[in-house]
Design a protein around this motif. Structure first.
Motif, short mmCIF file in Angstrom:
data_model
loop_
_atom_site.label_atom_id
_atom_site.label_comp_id
_atom_site.label_asym_id
_atom_site.label_seq_id
_atom_site.Cartn_x
_atom_site.Cartn_y
_atom_site.Cartn_z
N ARG A 209 55.03 108.12 1.60
CA ARG A 209 54.38 108.78 2.30
C ARG A 209 52.88 108.30 2.15
N LEU A 210 52.67 107.70 0.91
CA LEU A 210 51.17 107.33 0.57
C LEU A 210 50.88 105.98 0.53
N ARG A 212 51.11 101.72 2.19
CA ARG A 212 51.16 101.16 3.45
C ARG A 212 51.75 99.66 3.13
N TRP A 220 51.95 103.51 -6.07
CA TRP A 220 51.80 105.10 -5.91
C TRP A 220 53.20 105.53 -6.65
N VAL A 258 53.02 115.98 -1.74
CA VAL A 258 52.60 114.84 -1.15
C VAL A 258 53.17 114.97 0.31
N HIS A 259 54.06 115.41 0.72
CA HIS A 259 54.53 115.66 2.13
C HIS A 259 53.55 116.61 2.70
N THR A 262 50.00 114.85 3.13
CA THR A 262 50.02 113.75 4.30
C THR A 262 50.17 114.34 5.70
N ARG A 265 47.06 115.81 6.85
CA ARG A 265 45.86 114.73 7.07
C ARG A 265 46.21 114.11 8.44
N HIS A 266 47.57 114.08 8.62
CA HIS A 266 47.96 113.53 10.02
C HIS A 266 47.68 114.55 10.90
N TRP A 269 43.92 114.36 11.65
CA TRP A 269 43.52 113.21 12.20
C TRP A 269 43.83 113.10 13.88
#
Length: 281
Positions: A209-210, A212, A220, A258-259, A262, A265-266, A269
């Motif tokens: 999830r963190l 790329r 990570w 973390v889920h 993220t 944030r998603h 955004w």
């Protein structure tokens, strides 16, 4: 707490967790990338067979479990490229391994409860041989990752694309499956067979999830594993709780955190993306 940390078993356990944190989350990235999550359960059954054989012959049960898992990982590697993949092979391996283990235990004078007890593990019961295995994994896994990082990225992304690009897929798959098998067997003492995901799979799931890229995901995974394992171990010491379950719950909590972060944030955004201007008439 200071007195506990000064005790030899506790210090050895911390070193074992440190070594495991360097290697096993990266192995978890491989497990998730190759979509071979059932391999953990197959290797747990094979480890039980190795333990039973070790107790029967008087050899080191942990060493026998490592050898059995390594041979099994190498044996199923050629099936990775077949249409059926590894799923069927894993099911067959689990069935045969548990049947053989129960047969060995039943026809001998081996204490079956003692054999199964070894599968539960405890980080405070780590000895020098366990620490040596984890230290070796902490060297070999990052070294293989650094040496074959681009090939690994292609293989984990698309096996057929890796073949077309000239990646030695069969040899690399063999090495990865053997490492996965050894990692599962080597971590049994730390958390036990049923809780091995706290060292391998859970940090990798959070890292997906963190990160790329393959490198960022691996870094990570190591970072999440280090924080979760250290926190869980200290909590277990502070509140006099069994370390294995606390390590798993802490790692699972890290994945959920973390889920949530993220996902928020998603959504934030997307909430700030300006809507397109209306088309002129």
């Amino acid at each position: 707490m200071a007195e506990l940390l000064g005790m030899e078993p506790v210090g050895r356990a911390l070193l074992a967790l440190l070594a495991a944190t360097v290697a096993l989350p990266v192995v978890g990235v491989v497990i998730v990338g190759l979509d071979i999550m059932p391999v953990r359960f197959a290797m747990m059954h094979v480890a039980l067979l190795g333990i039973a054989v070790g107790l029967l012959t008087g050899l080191d049960p942990g060493l026998c479990a490592l050898v059995a898992c390594a041979l099994s990982g190498a044996g199923i590697a050629p099936l990775a490229g077949t249409p059926g993949g590894l799923s069927g092979a894993m099911g067959l391996l689990m069935s045969l391994a548990i049947a053989a283990a129960l047969l060995v235990l039943s026809v001998s004078d081996v204490n079956a409860s003692g054999a199964f007890a070894l599968l539960w593990g405890s980080v405070l019961s780590v000895d020098d041989s366990d620490l040596a295995v984890l230290a070796a994994l902490a060297v070999v896994v990052p070294a293989l990752f650094a040496w074959r990082r681009r090939d690994l990225a292609l293989l984990l992304h698309d096996r057929e694309l890796a073949v077309c690009a000239g990646v030695p897929v069969r040899r690399l798959t063999l090495a990865l499956l053997v490492l996965v098998a050894l990692s599962v067997a080597g971590s049994l003492t730390l958390t036990g067979a049923l809780l091995v995901d706290s060292l391998t799979l859970l940090p990798a799931l959070a890292a997906r999830r963190l990160g790329r890229s393959l490198l960022s995901i691996a870094l990570w995974a190591v970072a999440v594993g280090a924080v979760a394992n250290a926190t869980g171990f200290l909590l277990a010491l502070a509140f006099d709780l069994p370390p294995g379950p606390v390590l798993v719950l802490t790692a699972g909590g890290a994945v959920l955190l973390v889920h949530l972060i993220t996902a928020r944030r998603h959504s934030a955004w997307h909430g700030h993306v300006p809507s397109p201007a209306p088309a002129p008439h």
